[in-house]
Design a protein around this motif. Structure first.
Motif, PDB file in Angstrom:
ATOM      1  N   MET A   1       0.836  -1.190   0.000  1.00 29.31           N
ATOM      2  CA  MET A   1       0.000   0.000   0.000  1.00 29.31           C
ATOM      3  C   MET A   1       0.876   1.247   0.000  1.00 29.31           C
ATOM      4  O   MET A   1       1.950   1.255   0.565  1.00 29.31           O
ATOM      5  CB  MET A   1      -0.890   0.015   1.252  1.00 29.31           C
ATOM      6  N   PRO A   2       0.451   2.322  -0.652  1.00 29.00           N
ATOM      7  CA  PRO A   2       1.193   3.583  -0.602  1.00 29.00           C
ATOM      8  C   PRO A   2       1.320   4.080   0.836  1.00 29.00           C
ATOM      9  O   PRO A   2       0.486   3.772   1.690  1.00 29.00           O
ATOM     10  CB  PRO A   2       0.329   4.537  -1.439  1.00 29.00           C
ATOM     11  N   ASN A   3       2.366   4.832   1.090  1.00 28.04           N
ATOM     12  CA  ASN A   3       2.602   5.354   2.432  1.00 28.04           C
ATOM     13  C   ASN A   3       1.820   6.650   2.613  1.00 28.04           C
ATOM     14  O   ASN A   3       2.332   7.748   2.383  1.00 28.04           O
ATOM     15  CB  ASN A   3       4.100   5.587   2.658  1.00 28.04           C
ATOM     16  N   GLU A   4       0.555   6.517   3.051  1.00 26.96           N
ATOM     17  CA  GLU A   4      -0.306   7.684   3.203  1.00 26.96           C
ATOM     18  C   GLU A   4       0.134   8.558   4.373  1.00 26.96           C
ATOM     19  O   GLU A   4      -0.109   9.766   4.378  1.00 26.96           O
ATOM     20  CB  GLU A   4      -1.766   7.249   3.381  1.00 26.96           C
ATOM     21  N   ARG A   5       0.762   7.963   5.370  1.00 31.09           N
ATOM     22  CA  ARG A   5       1.248   8.765   6.494  1.00 31.09           C
ATOM     23  C   ARG A   5       2.336   9.727   6.031  1.00 31.09           C
ATOM     24  O   ARG A   5       2.342  10.898   6.419  1.00 31.09           O
ATOM     25  CB  ARG A   5       1.785   7.859   7.600  1.00 31.09           C
ATOM     26  N   LEU A   6       3.240   9.237   5.220  1.00 32.06           N
ATOM     27  CA  LEU A   6       4.302  10.100   4.701  1.00 32.06           C
ATOM     28  C   LEU A   6       3.714  11.160   3.785  1.00 32.06           C
ATOM     29  O   LEU A   6       4.098  12.338   3.849  1.00 32.06           O
ATOM     30  CB  LEU A   6       5.345   9.267   3.959  1.00 32.06           C
ATOM     31  N   ARG A   7       2.782  10.767   2.936  1.00 36.00           N
ATOM     32  CA  ARG A   7       2.141  11.727   2.031  1.00 36.00           C
ATOM     33  C   ARG A   7       1.472  12.853   2.827  1.00 36.00           C
ATOM     34  O   ARG A   7       1.637  14.035   2.531  1.00 36.00           O
ATOM     35  CB  ARG A   7       1.099  11.023   1.158  1.00 36.00           C
ATOM     36  N   ALA A   8       0.719  12.468   3.880  1.00 40.54           N
ATOM     37  CA  ALA A   8       0.010  13.466   4.678  1.00 40.54           C
ATOM     38  C   ALA A   8       0.979  14.381   5.422  1.00 40.54           C
ATOM     39  O   ALA A   8       0.756  15.591   5.527  1.00 40.54           O
ATOM     40  CB  ALA A   8      -0.917  12.773   5.673  1.00 40.54           C
ATOM     41  N   ALA A   9       2.076  13.806   5.934  1.00 38.25           N
ATOM     42  CA  ALA A   9       3.049  14.604   6.680  1.00 38.25           C
ATOM     43  C   ALA A   9       3.757  15.611   5.778  1.00 38.25           C
ATOM     44  O   ALA A   9       4.009  16.755   6.176  1.00 38.25           O
ATOM     45  CB  ALA A   9       4.069  13.690   7.362  1.00 38.25           C
ATOM     46  N   ILE A  10       4.085  15.190   4.562  1.00 36.33           N
ATOM     47  CA  ILE A  10       4.729  16.100   3.605  1.00 36.33           C
ATOM     48  C   ILE A  10       3.784  17.236   3.257  1.00 36.33           C
ATOM     49  O   ILE A  10       4.164  18.410   3.246  1.00 36.33           O
ATOM     50  CB  ILE A  10       5.155  15.324   2.331  1.00 36.33           C
ATOM     51  N   ARG A  11       2.526  16.889   3.005  1.00 35.50           N
ATOM     52  CA  ARG A  11       1.533  17.908   2.659  1.00 35.50           C
ATOM     53  C   ARG A  11       1.292  18.852   3.834  1.00 35.50           C
ATOM     54  O   ARG A  11       1.219  20.074   3.666  1.00 35.50           O
ATOM     55  CB  ARG A  11       0.235  17.226   2.245  1.00 35.50           C
ATOM     56  N   ALA A  12       1.200  18.289   5.045  1.00 30.48           N
ATOM     57  CA  ALA A  12       0.956  19.119   6.226  1.00 30.48           C
ATOM     58  C   ALA A  12       2.109  20.075   6.496  1.00 30.48           C
ATOM     59  O   ALA A  12       1.914  21.158   7.046  1.00 30.48           O
ATOM     60  CB  ALA A  12       0.725  18.237   7.450  1.00 30.48           C
ATOM     61  N   ALA A  13       3.310  19.685   6.088  1.00 34.21           N
ATOM     62  CA  ALA A  13       4.478  20.552   6.264  1.00 34.21           C
ATOM     63  C   ALA A  13       4.570  21.620   5.176  1.00 34.21           C
ATOM     64  O   ALA A  13       5.496  22.433   5.178  1.00 34.21           O
ATOM     65  CB  ALA A  13       5.750  19.708   6.277  1.00 34.21           C
ATOM     66  N   GLY A  14       3.616  21.614   4.249  1.00 29.70           N
ATOM     67  CA  GLY A  14       3.605  22.608   3.178  1.00 29.70           C
ATOM     68  C   GLY A  14       4.627  22.344   2.092  1.00 29.70           C
ATOM     69  O   GLY A  14       5.064  23.267   1.406  1.00 29.70           O
TER      70      GLY A  14
END
Length: 247
Positions: A1-14
Protein backbone atom coordinates in the motif's frame (compact mmCIF):
# COMPACT_ATOMS: atom_id res chain seq x y z
CA UNK A 1 0.00 0.00 0.00
CA UNK A 2 1.19 3.58 -0.60
CA UNK A 3 2.60 5.35 2.43
CA UNK A 4 -0.31 7.68 3.20
CA UNK A 5 1.25 8.77 6.49
CA UNK A 6 4.30 10.10 4.70
CA UNK A 7 2.14 11.73 2.03
CA UNK A 8 0.01 13.47 4.68
CA UNK A 9 3.05 14.60 6.68
CA UNK A 10 4.73 16.10 3.61
CA UNK A 11 1.53 17.91 2.66
CA UNK A 12 0.96 19.12 6.23
CA UNK A 13 4.48 20.55 6.26
CA UNK A 14 3.61 22.61 3.18
CA UNK A 15 6.03 20.70 0.96
CA UNK A 16 5.89 18.90 -2.37
CA UNK A 17 7.79 15.81 -3.49
CA UNK A 18 10.07 18.12 -5.47
CA UNK A 19 10.77 20.17 -2.33
CA UNK A 20 11.57 17.02 -0.39
CA UNK A 21 13.90 15.75 -3.12
CA UNK A 22 15.72 19.06 -3.25
CA UNK A 23 16.20 19.20 0.53
CA UNK A 24 17.56 15.64 0.62
CA UNK A 25 19.55 15.94 -2.63
CA UNK A 26 17.85 12.95 -4.25
CA UNK A 27 16.03 12.45 -7.54
CA UNK A 28 12.31 13.38 -7.37
CA UNK A 29 11.47 9.92 -8.75
CA UNK A 30 13.25 8.35 -5.78
CA UNK A 31 11.36 10.57 -3.35
CA UNK A 32 8.09 9.71 -5.10
CA UNK A 33 8.74 5.98 -4.72
CA UNK A 34 9.01 6.41 -0.94
CA UNK A 35 5.29 7.15 -1.07
CA UNK A 36 4.00 5.04 -3.94
CA UNK A 37 6.11 1.85 -3.75
CA UNK A 38 4.79 -0.86 -1.46
CA UNK A 39 6.90 -1.07 1.69
CA UNK A 40 9.70 1.14 0.36
CA UNK A 41 11.67 2.52 3.32
CA UNK A 42 14.46 5.09 2.75
CA UNK A 43 17.98 4.59 4.06
CA UNK A 44 18.49 5.63 7.73
CA UNK A 45 20.09 8.98 6.88
CA UNK A 46 17.25 9.94 4.58
CA UNK A 47 14.67 8.79 7.14
CA UNK A 48 16.15 11.01 9.81
CA UNK A 49 16.28 13.97 7.43
CA UNK A 50 12.66 13.44 6.36
CA UNK A 51 11.53 13.08 9.98
CA UNK A 52 13.25 16.33 10.94
CA UNK A 53 11.93 18.12 7.88
CA UNK A 54 8.26 17.24 8.41
CA UNK A 55 8.41 17.16 12.22
CA UNK A 56 7.07 13.59 12.57
CA UNK A 57 8.77 10.59 14.21
CA UNK A 58 10.26 7.93 11.95
CA UNK A 59 8.19 5.11 13.43
CA UNK A 60 4.99 7.03 12.73
CA UNK A 61 6.01 7.45 9.09
CA UNK A 62 7.29 3.86 8.74
CA UNK A 63 5.53 1.61 11.30
CA UNK A 64 7.60 -1.39 10.19
CA UNK A 65 10.54 0.18 12.07
CA UNK A 66 8.80 -0.19 15.43
CA UNK A 67 10.80 -3.28 16.42
CA UNK A 68 14.19 -1.94 15.33
CA UNK A 69 16.66 -1.23 18.15
CA UNK A 70 18.37 1.28 15.87
CA UNK A 71 15.34 3.57 15.70
CA UNK A 72 13.96 5.71 18.54
CA UNK A 73 10.49 4.59 19.73
CA UNK A 74 7.53 6.45 18.32
CA UNK A 75 6.44 9.28 20.63
CA UNK A 76 4.18 10.82 17.98
CA UNK A 77 0.50 11.11 18.70
CA UNK A 78 -2.28 10.67 16.17
CA UNK A 79 -2.03 14.38 15.36
CA UNK A 80 -0.55 14.89 11.91
CA UNK A 81 -1.13 18.64 11.79
CA UNK A 82 -3.15 21.41 13.39
CA UNK A 83 -4.54 24.04 11.03
CA UNK A 84 -5.61 27.38 12.56
CA UNK A 85 -8.79 27.39 10.45
CA UNK A 86 -10.62 25.25 7.92
CA UNK A 87 -9.86 27.93 5.35
CA UNK A 88 -6.13 27.32 5.86
CA UNK A 89 -6.33 23.58 5.08
CA UNK A 90 -4.66 23.28 1.66
CA UNK A 91 -7.11 22.78 -1.19
CA UNK A 92 -4.87 20.02 -2.49
CA UNK A 93 -5.09 18.13 0.82
CA UNK A 94 -8.88 17.91 0.56
CA UNK A 95 -8.54 16.77 -3.05
CA UNK A 96 -5.91 14.14 -2.23
CA UNK A 97 -7.81 12.75 0.75
CA UNK A 98 -11.04 12.47 -1.23
CA UNK A 99 -9.23 10.80 -4.14
CA UNK A 100 -7.40 8.39 -1.81
CA UNK A 101 -10.57 6.80 -0.35
CA UNK A 102 -10.62 3.05 -0.89
CA UNK A 103 -12.82 1.68 1.91
CA UNK A 104 -14.70 4.26 3.95
CA UNK A 105 -15.63 7.93 3.89
CA UNK A 106 -17.77 9.44 6.66
CA UNK A 107 -19.02 13.02 6.88
CA UNK A 108 -20.82 14.72 9.79
CA UNK A 109 -21.81 18.33 9.05
CA UNK A 110 -24.73 20.68 8.99
CA UNK A 111 -24.19 21.57 5.33
CA UNK A 112 -20.80 20.56 3.89
CA UNK A 113 -21.82 22.16 0.62
CA UNK A 114 -18.20 23.09 -0.13
CA UNK A 115 -17.36 19.41 -0.69
CA UNK A 116 -19.52 19.47 -3.81
CA UNK A 117 -19.06 23.02 -5.05
CA UNK A 118 -15.31 23.33 -4.41
CA UNK A 119 -14.08 19.75 -4.57
CA UNK A 120 -16.55 18.15 -7.02
CA UNK A 121 -17.01 15.14 -4.78
CA UNK A 122 -20.07 13.58 -6.44
CA UNK A 123 -18.30 11.92 -9.42
CA UNK A 124 -15.69 10.55 -7.02
CA UNK A 125 -18.40 9.11 -4.77
CA UNK A 126 -20.10 7.42 -7.74
CA UNK A 127 -16.88 5.85 -8.97
CA UNK A 128 -15.55 4.71 -5.61
CA UNK A 129 -18.91 3.41 -4.42
CA UNK A 130 -19.05 1.29 -7.57
CA UNK A 131 -15.57 -0.01 -6.69
CA UNK A 132 -16.80 -1.06 -3.22
CA UNK A 133 -16.07 1.92 -0.97
CA UNK A 134 -18.74 2.88 1.59
CA UNK A 135 -19.96 6.44 2.15
CA UNK A 136 -21.96 7.81 5.10
CA UNK A 137 -23.16 11.41 4.95
CA UNK A 138 -24.94 13.15 7.81
CA UNK A 139 -26.31 16.63 7.16
CA UNK A 140 -28.40 18.82 9.43
CA UNK A 141 -32.15 18.89 9.77
CA UNK A 142 -32.87 22.50 8.84
CA UNK A 143 -36.02 22.48 10.97
CA UNK A 144 -34.15 21.46 14.14
CA UNK A 145 -33.46 23.72 17.09
CA UNK A 146 -29.72 23.08 16.79
CA UNK A 147 -29.57 24.34 13.20
CA UNK A 148 -31.72 27.39 13.98
CA UNK A 149 -29.51 28.30 16.93
CA UNK A 150 -26.32 27.81 14.92
CA UNK A 151 -27.62 30.05 12.13
CA UNK A 152 -28.45 32.76 14.64
CA UNK A 153 -24.99 32.50 16.23
CA UNK A 154 -23.34 32.84 12.83
CA UNK A 155 -25.58 35.70 11.81
CA UNK A 156 -26.75 33.71 8.77
CA UNK A 157 -30.42 33.23 9.67
CA UNK A 158 -32.02 31.35 6.79
CA UNK A 159 -28.71 30.99 4.96
CA UNK A 160 -27.58 27.85 6.76
CA UNK A 161 -30.96 26.24 6.26
CA UNK A 162 -30.75 26.98 2.54
CA UNK A 163 -27.26 25.48 2.28
CA UNK A 164 -28.46 22.32 4.01
CA UNK A 165 -31.34 21.96 1.55
CA UNK A 166 -28.94 22.47 -1.34
CA UNK A 167 -26.57 19.81 0.03
CA UNK A 168 -29.42 17.31 0.28
CA UNK A 169 -30.31 17.99 -3.34
CA UNK A 170 -26.72 17.32 -4.32
CA UNK A 171 -26.55 14.10 -2.31
CA UNK A 172 -29.80 12.88 -3.87
CA UNK A 173 -27.77 12.32 -7.04
CA UNK A 174 -25.69 9.58 -5.40
CA UNK A 175 -27.99 8.35 -2.60
CA UNK A 176 -29.53 5.58 -4.73
CA UNK A 177 -26.22 3.68 -4.78
CA UNK A 178 -26.24 0.78 -2.27
CA UNK A 179 -22.88 1.85 -0.84
CA UNK A 180 -24.02 5.42 -0.14
CA UNK A 181 -26.15 6.33 2.89
CA UNK A 182 -27.49 9.79 3.68
CA UNK A 183 -29.08 10.75 7.01
CA UNK A 184 -30.19 13.99 8.65
CA UNK A 185 -29.60 14.91 12.28
CA UNK A 186 -30.64 17.59 14.75
CA UNK A 187 -27.81 17.24 17.27
CA UNK A 188 -25.59 20.09 18.41
CA UNK A 189 -22.63 20.10 16.02
CA UNK A 190 -19.66 20.38 18.35
CA UNK A 191 -17.37 19.22 15.52
CA UNK A 192 -17.71 18.62 11.81
CA UNK A 193 -16.02 15.31 10.99
CA UNK A 194 -14.53 14.22 7.67
CA UNK A 195 -13.12 10.69 7.60
CA UNK A 196 -11.14 9.38 4.62
CA UNK A 197 -10.11 5.76 5.44
CA UNK A 198 -7.45 6.24 8.15
CA UNK A 199 -7.33 10.04 7.90
CA UNK A 200 -9.72 12.26 9.86
CA UNK A 201 -10.22 16.02 9.68
CA UNK A 202 -11.92 17.42 12.78
CA UNK A 203 -13.31 20.94 12.37
CA UNK A 204 -14.13 22.18 15.88
CA UNK A 205 -16.68 24.93 16.34
CA UNK A 206 -16.46 28.03 18.52
CA UNK A 207 -19.51 30.00 19.57
CA UNK A 208 -20.34 32.74 17.07
CA UNK A 209 -17.61 31.77 14.59
CA UNK A 210 -18.14 30.51 11.05
CA UNK A 211 -16.99 26.97 10.34
CA UNK A 212 -14.24 28.18 8.01
CA UNK A 213 -12.77 30.29 10.81
CA UNK A 214 -12.38 27.42 13.29
CA UNK A 215 -9.33 25.14 13.72
CA UNK A 216 -8.97 21.74 12.07
CA UNK A 217 -7.16 18.71 13.51
CA UNK A 218 -5.70 16.29 10.97
CA UNK A 219 -5.56 12.88 12.68
CA UNK A 220 -4.21 9.53 11.53
CA UNK A 221 -5.67 6.27 12.80
CA UNK A 222 -3.13 4.47 14.98
CA UNK A 223 -3.50 1.27 17.03
CA UNK A 224 -5.09 2.26 20.32
CA UNK A 225 -5.43 5.88 19.22
CA UNK A 226 -7.68 7.53 21.81
CA UNK A 227 -8.40 10.72 19.85
CA UNK A 228 -9.51 8.79 16.77
CA UNK A 229 -11.71 6.49 18.84
CA UNK A 230 -13.27 9.42 20.69
CA UNK A 231 -14.31 11.31 17.57
CA UNK A 232 -15.46 8.27 15.60
CA UNK A 233 -17.45 7.03 18.60
CA UNK A 234 -19.15 10.43 18.56
CA UNK A 235 -19.87 10.01 14.85
CA UNK A 236 -21.46 6.61 15.44
CA UNK A 237 -23.66 7.95 18.24
CA UNK A 238 -25.08 10.64 15.99
CA UNK A 239 -25.46 8.13 13.15
CA UNK A 240 -27.55 5.83 15.33
CA UNK A 241 -30.12 8.54 16.07
CA UNK A 242 -30.04 10.29 12.69
CA UNK A 243 -32.96 9.86 10.29
CA UNK A 244 -32.35 8.02 6.97
CA UNK A 245 -33.18 10.24 4.04
CA UNK A 246 -35.63 9.07 1.39
CA UNK A 247 -35.22 10.84 -1.92
Amino acid sequence: MPNERLRAAIRAAGLTIEDLAQELHVDPKTAGRWITADGRVPHPGNRRDISNLVGVDEVHLWPSLAESLHVKPNTETELVHLYPSRSSVPFSLWTELIASVKKQMDVLVFSGQFLVEQHNILPVVRQKATEGASFRFMVGDETSTAVTQRAMEEGTTGGLQGRIQMMRRYLAEVASHPNVEVRTHGTILYNSLYRFDDNLLVNGHAFGALAGQNPVLHLQQLPGGLMWENYMRSFDRVWEQARPESF
